[in-house]
Write a protein that holds these residues in place. Structure first.
Motif, PDB file in Angstrom:
ATOM      1  N   ARG A   6       0.890  -1.179   0.000  1.00 43.63           N
ATOM      2  CA  ARG A   6       0.000   0.000   0.000  1.00 43.63           C
ATOM      3  C   ARG A   6       0.914   1.211   0.000  1.00 43.63           C
ATOM      4  O   ARG A   6       1.924   1.225   0.723  1.00 43.63           O
ATOM      5  CB  ARG A   6      -0.875  -0.057   1.252  1.00 43.63           C
ATOM      6  CG  ARG A   6      -1.877   1.076   1.409  1.00 43.63           C
ATOM      7  CD  ARG A   6      -2.856   0.692   2.537  1.00 43.63           C
ATOM      8  NE  ARG A   6      -3.772   1.745   2.883  1.00 43.63           N
ATOM      9  CZ  ARG A   6      -3.665   2.507   3.967  1.00 43.63           C
ATOM     10  NH1 ARG A   6      -2.661   2.333   4.811  1.00 43.63           N
ATOM     11  NH2 ARG A   6      -4.550   3.438   4.218  1.00 43.63           N
ATOM     12  N   ASP A  37     -10.724  -1.444   3.748  1.00 43.44           N
ATOM     13  CA  ASP A  37     -10.033  -0.159   3.622  1.00 43.44           C
ATOM     14  C   ASP A  37     -10.815   0.772   2.698  1.00 43.44           C
ATOM     15  O   ASP A  37     -10.875   0.559   1.484  1.00 43.44           O
ATOM     16  CB  ASP A  37      -8.614  -0.369   3.085  1.00 43.44           C
ATOM     17  CG  ASP A  37      -7.805   0.927   3.086  1.00 43.44           C
ATOM     18  OD1 ASP A  37      -8.386   1.987   3.402  1.00 43.44           O
ATOM     19  OD2 ASP A  37      -6.606   0.871   2.773  1.00 43.44           O
ATOM     20  N   SER A  39     -10.086   3.969   2.365  1.00 43.27           N
ATOM     21  CA  SER A  39      -9.277   5.168   2.121  1.00 43.27           C
ATOM     22  C   SER A  39      -8.970   5.369   0.641  1.00 43.27           C
ATOM     23  O   SER A  39      -8.518   6.429   0.236  1.00 43.27           O
ATOM     24  CB  SER A  39      -7.968   5.097   2.916  1.00 43.27           C
ATOM     25  OG  SER A  39      -7.119   4.102   2.385  1.00 43.27           O
ATOM     26  N   THR A  62      -5.027  -2.221   7.522  1.00 46.95           N
ATOM     27  CA  THR A  62      -5.839  -1.237   8.254  1.00 46.95           C
ATOM     28  C   THR A  62      -6.782  -2.014   9.185  1.00 46.95           C
ATOM     29  O   THR A  62      -7.983  -2.061   8.974  1.00 46.95           O
ATOM     30  CB  THR A  62      -6.656  -0.359   7.287  1.00 46.95           C
ATOM     31  OG1 THR A  62      -7.464  -1.205   6.469  1.00 46.95           O
ATOM     32  CG2 THR A  62      -5.760   0.484   6.399  1.00 46.95           C
TER      33      THR A  62
END
Ligand code: ZN
Length: 264
Positions: A6, A37, A39, A62
């Protein structure tokens, strides 16, 4: 899921499939984020392959929670003067402690002794509750990742429980990649170096409790969600870090997790 990293971009975090090119880890192509995740706003499929060393890496997990295992290597249990446990010793680490590869570990002014603990982490891949005694645990494992379970050893003793000692911001470096397919039972070497000098060198074949046992034990108490992280304990050789140090944890196939250390 494939092996992945990531990393940060102008468009926010992205996930990338990882492959080895001439002995170096490369981000080959951008892939969809795992379901936990949120995000990732826009997939950057246009990004070209790049070596991980040229990316701003983020922690590749995460988790909703980090469930750690204490004293899971016989030699580490005895080096701290503890009995070898009869059942897994569990504790939680705050997800807010997660730190990216190359991120700076901050030594809090509240502690005079902050130790590294190089560990293999299990990343959960699917909702996991009350695993049966004969149930195959492998479908619940997305992959493995390197973790440094940074610990304020003095506060661990004086507090009587471990929440602060294990939970300071920056006390959970994770990465650089998540990868499946490790034969943990056969023995995967876990090595920690401080300023280039080997301090810990253990093998997962010396686990007191194997991963299947751990997942059954944890999931009997709490539901594990996709992305949850389970650091599996540290081998002998833990020791202190001070501002100016550089700590590296290496596990064959998973790369090197490197972090500088600084004062708060
Ligand atoms: Zn630990």
């Amino acid at each position: 899921m494939v092996q992945y990293c990531r990393f940060q971009t102008d468009d926010g975090p992205q996930y990338g499939e990882v492959a080895v090119r001439a002995g170096e880890l490369w981000m080959e192509r951008v892939i969809a984020a795992p379901p936990e995740d949120w995000s990732v706003i826009r997939l950057r499929k246009d990004l070209p392959p790049q070596p991980l060393s040229e990316l701003t890496l983020l922690a590749p997990v995460t988790p909703s929670k980090i469930v750690c295992v204490g004293r899971n290597y016989r030699d580490h249990a005895t080096e701290l003067g503890n009995e070898v446990p009869k059942e897994p010793l569990l504790f939680l680490k705050a997800p807010s402690a997660i730190l990216a590869p190359e991120g700076t570990i901050r030594i809090p002014a509240l502690s005079k002794r902050v130790d590294f603990e190089g560990e293999l982490g299990v990343v959960i891949g699917r909702h996991c509750s009350r695993l049966g005694p004969e149930e195959d645990v492998r479908p619940y494992i997305r992959g493995y990742v390197i973790v440094n379970d940074v610990t304020a050893r003095d506060l661990q003793k004086s507090d009587g429980q471990w929440t602060r000692a294990k939970g300071f911001d920056t006390f959970c470096p994770v990465g650089p990649i998540v990868m499946g397919g490790l034969d943990v039972e056969a023995g995967v070497p876990v090595t920690t170096r401080l300023n280039g000098i080997v301090k810990q060198h253990g093998s997962t074949k010396d686990f007191i409790f194997g991963i299947a046992h751990l997942l059954r034990y944890i999931s009997a108490a709490m539901t594990l969600f996709p992305g949850d992280l389970i650091p599996t304990g540290t081998p002998a050789g833990v020791g202190p870090m001070y501002p100016g140090d550089v700590v590296e944890v290496e596990i064959d196939g998973l790369g090197v997790l490197r972090n500088p250390v600084a004062a708060e």
